[in-house]
Design an enzyme around this catalytic site. Structure first.
Site, PDB file in Angstrom:
ATOM      1  N   ASP A 108       1.058  -1.213  -0.236  1.00  4.53           N
ATOM      2  CA  ASP A 108       0.107  -0.108   0.322  1.00  4.53           C
ATOM      3  C   ASP A 108       0.328   0.659  -0.230  1.00  4.53           C
ATOM      4  OD1 ASP A 108       1.150   0.169   2.527  1.00  4.53           O
ATOM      5  OD2 ASP A 108      -1.299   1.057   3.243  1.00  4.53           O
ATOM      6  N   GLU A 109       1.835   0.947  -0.797  1.00  4.03           N
ATOM      7  CA  GLU A 109       3.402   2.772  -0.414  1.00  4.03           C
ATOM      8  C   GLU A 109       3.994   2.528  -1.264  1.00  4.03           C
ATOM      9  OE1 GLU A 109       6.157   3.422   2.921  1.00  4.03           O
ATOM     10  OE2 GLU A 109       5.182   1.135   3.412  1.00  4.03           O
TER      11      GLU A 109
HETATM   12  P1  TTP Z   1      -0.037   0.280   7.153  1.00  2.00           P
HETATM   13  O1  TTP Z   1      -0.107   1.270   5.818  1.00  2.00           O
HETATM   14  O2  TTP Z   1       1.490   0.633   7.919  1.00  2.00           O
HETATM   15  O3  TTP Z   1      -1.153   0.289   7.474  1.00  2.00           O
HETATM   16  P2  TTP Z   1      -2.580   1.278   7.041  1.00  2.00           P
HETATM   17  O4  TTP Z   1      -2.774   1.392   5.341  1.00  2.00           O
HETATM   18  O5  TTP Z   1      -3.073  -0.157   7.969  1.00  2.00           O
HETATM   19  O6  TTP Z   1      -2.662   1.804   8.196  1.00  2.00           O
HETATM   20  P3  TTP Z   1      -2.386   3.806   7.823  1.00  2.00           P
HETATM   21  O7  TTP Z   1      -3.218   4.250   7.395  1.00  2.00           O
HETATM   22  O8  TTP Z   1      -1.199   4.262   9.518  1.00  2.00           O
HETATM   23  O9  TTP Z   1      -1.410   4.103   7.120  1.00  2.00           O
HETATM   24  O10 TTP Z   1      -0.047  -1.149   5.922  1.00  2.00           O
HETATM   25  C1  TTP Z   1      -0.438  -1.598   4.448  1.00  2.00           C
HETATM   26  C2  TTP Z   1      -0.993  -2.476   5.311  1.00  2.00           C
HETATM   27  O11 TTP Z   1      -0.323  -3.987   5.071  1.00  2.00           O
HETATM   28  C3  TTP Z   1      -2.036  -3.106   6.064  1.00  2.00           C
HETATM   29  O12 TTP Z   1      -3.052  -2.150   5.708  1.00  2.00           O
HETATM   30  C4  TTP Z   1      -2.243  -3.884   6.522  1.00  2.00           C
HETATM   31  C5  TTP Z   1      -0.957  -4.928   6.358  1.00  2.00           C
HETATM   32  N1  TTP Z   1       0.261  -4.278   7.362  1.00  2.00           N
HETATM   33  C6  TTP Z   1      -0.325  -6.322   8.212  1.00  2.00           C
HETATM   34  O13 TTP Z   1      -0.825  -6.849   7.195  1.00  2.00           O
HETATM   35  N2  TTP Z   1       0.908  -6.081   9.686  1.00  2.00           N
HETATM   36  C7  TTP Z   1       1.757  -5.229  10.019  1.00  2.00           C
HETATM   37  O14 TTP Z   1       2.134  -5.451  11.636  1.00  2.00           O
HETATM   38  C8  TTP Z   1       0.965  -3.782   9.342  1.00  2.00           C
HETATM   39  C9  TTP Z   1       1.147  -2.073  10.315  1.00  2.00           C
HETATM   40  C10 TTP Z   1       0.894  -3.492   8.291  1.00  2.00           C
HETATM   41 MG    MG Z   2      -1.047   2.494   5.368  1.00 11.10          MG
END
Ligand code: TTP
Ligand code: MG
Length: 366
Positions: free
Chosen positions: A114-115
Site C-alpha cells: 500500500d505504499e
Molecule cells: P500500513 O500502511 O502500515 O497500515 P495501514 O495502511 O493499515 O494504516 P495507515 O493508515 O496507518 O497507513 O500497512 C499497510 C497494510 O499492510 C495494512 O493495511 C495491513 C498490512 N499490515 C500487516 O499485515 N501487519 C502489520 O503489522 C502492518 C503494520 C501492516
Molecule cells: Mg497504509
C-alpha cells in the site's frame, strides 16, 4: 531537480473491506487472525480508524483487540467486525493503484502493498516564480489522490520532500487523507521533534538502545555527534547522522518488481517435440513483449519460464540480468536458454512430456 512523493493508503486492508462491503461502512473493522471469542492467537493486520478509536492497532494480539471491542460494547458502542482478510482482493486493488501512480511518475518504486515512491523531475527554476516546482508538485499530488479516490473509492496520505526519507516521514505526518509538503529549507526543522523511530531502519531495538542513552527525538540524535554514533553502531552510525539531518540519496529505483507480465499456453496434447515447444516459446515471448511495450515499459531485468509436465509437476526457472534488456530478440534469447534444459536430461531426466509452458518478464522499468 527532483521532488519525491510517498503515497501510503489509509488503513488499507480495512478500507478495502469497507469499500467492497457497503454494510460495513462506518463500523469498526479489524483485519487479522480469527479472534475466536477472545481465545484466538495471532495478531491484528490492520484496523480502520473507527476501530483504532477503541485502542486497536496493527501487530497487537487479536485477543487484546477482542477485549477492546468487548469494552466498547459495555460503553454502548458497536462491536468491532473481525475479518480474516481477502488478500487476493487487496493485491488486485493494490495493483490498480500502483498502476495509476506509476503512470504519473518519472520514476516509480512500490515499497509495499500500500505504499510507493514517485519521482518527479523539474527544470531548475527560481522558487519565487510562478512555476514553483513545489507548488506544482503539491497540485499534482492532490490530483493523484483524487484519481485514486474516484477510481478506487479509497483515501491515502501523501508526503512530498526532497528525498525518499523526508517524503516517507511526511506522508505519515497527517493521516488519514493528508498531504504534507516539506521543502528543502524546512527539512531540518520538520524532522527535529520526531521520535527517532520515524527514521526508516530504526526499529524497536535501536529505539530502546537510544532511549537508554537519553536520545528520544531526532534533534537529540543529531546532537549526539558522528563520533559517538559510529562507536555505538559502526558504519551504520554514519548513515544515522545523515538521516538525522534529513539527508538521503537513495534513488527511486524505477523498477516495478511487483509487476510482471506473463502468458501461459496449455498444449492440445502433451509433447516433448523440441521444435514445436521452442516455436510456441518463441510465440509466447512475442506476446509478452507486445503487452510489455503496450503498457509502455522500456526494459525488464528478469525472464521467467514455467513448465508443467504431464504429471502436473510444475517448475519455473528464471534469470535476472545484471543490465536491463529492452528488445524482443534479447527476450527470445533468454527464453530459449531457459527452456533448453527442459528438453533434455538436465531438467527432465525421465523425459516426461510437457503439458503447459509459460513465459514471464519481471523487474520492469518505464
Ligand atoms: P500500513 O500502511 O502500515 O497500515 P495501514 O495502511 O493499515 O494504516 P495507515 O493508515 O496507518 O497507513 O500497512 C499497510 C497494510 O499492510 C495494512 O493495511 C495491513 C498490512 N499490515 C500487516 O499485515 N501487519 C502489520 O503489522 C502492518 C503494520 C501492516
Ligand atoms: Mg497504509
Amino acid at each position: 531537480m527532483r521532488i519525491i512523493v510517498h503515497y501510503d493508503m489509509d488503513a488499507f486492508f480495512a478500507a478495502v473491506e469497507e469499500k467492497y462491503n457497503p454494510h460495513f461502512r462506518g463500523k469498526p473493522i479489524v483485519v487479522g487472525a480469527d479472534p475466536r471469542s477472545g481465545k484466538g492467537r495471532g495478531v491484528v493486520s490492520t484496523a480502520n480508524y473507527a476501530a483504532r478509536k477503541y485502542g486497536i492497532k496493527s501487530a497487537m494480539p487479536i485477543s487484546r483487540a477482542w477485549q477492546f471491542s468487548e469494552e466498547a460494547q459495555r460503553r454502548g458502542e458497536p462491536a468491532a467486525i473481525f475479518l480474516t482478510g481477502n488478500f487476493r482482493l487487496y493485491a488486485e486493488v493494490s495493483e490498480r493503484i500502483m498502476k495509476i501512480l506509476a503512470e504519473n511518475a518519472d520514476a516509480f518504486e512500490p515499497a509495499s502493498v500500500d505504499e510507493a515512491y514517485l519521482e518527479w523531475k523539474f527544470q531548475n527554476t527560481n522558487s519565487k516564480s510562478q512555476t514553483d516546482p513545489w507548488k506544482i508538485a503539491e497540485e499534482r499530488a492532490k490530483t493523484l489522490k483524487k484519481e485514486i479516490l474516484d477510481q478506487e473509492g479509497l483515501t491515502c496520505s501523501a508526503g512530498i520532500g526532497p528525498n525518499k526519507l523526508v517524503a516517507k516521514i511526511a506522508s505519515d505526518f497527517q493521516k488519514p487523507n493528508g498531504l504534507t509538503v516539506v521543502r528543502p529549507e524546512d527539512v531540518k526543522e520538520f524532522i527535529a521533534p520526531m521520535p527517532v523511530r520515524a527514521i526508516p531502519g530504526v526499529g524497536p531495538k535501536t529505539e530502546e538502545f537510544l532511549r537508554r542513552k537519553g536520545v528520544k527525538i531526532i534533534r537529540e540524535l543529531r546532537e549526539v555527534g558522528e563520533g559517538k554514533l559510529v562507536r555505538w553502531f559502526g558504519k551504520w552510525g554514519i548513515d544515522l547522522v545523515e538521516k538525522a539531518r534529513g539527508v538521503s540519496d537513495r534513488p527511486v529505483s524505477g523498477e516495478w518488481s511487483a509487476k510482471s507480465i506473463g502468458v501461459e499456453e496449455t498444449f492440445e496434447s502433451d509433447t516433448l517435440n523440441p521444435a514445436f515447444i521452442l516455436e510456441r516459446a518463441d510465440a509466447l515471448a512475442t506476446q509478452v513483449f507486445k503487452r510489455f511495450a503496450r503498457e509502455s515499459f522500456e526494459s525488464f531485468r528478469t525472464a521467467v519460464v514455467t513448465v508443467r509436465f504431464a504429471d502436473f509437476k510444475t517448475q519455473t526457472r528464471s534469470h535476472t540480468l545484471p543490465q536491463p534488456l529492452a528488445t524482443l530478440s534479447g527476450l527470445k534469447g533468454e527464453i530459449l536458454r531457459l527452456f533448453l534444459p527442459f528438453l533434455d536430461r538436465r531438467e527432465n531426466p525421465h523425459s516426461k512430456p510437457i503439458r503447459l509452458i509459460g513465459v514471464r518478464v519481471e523487474k520492469l522499468s518505464r
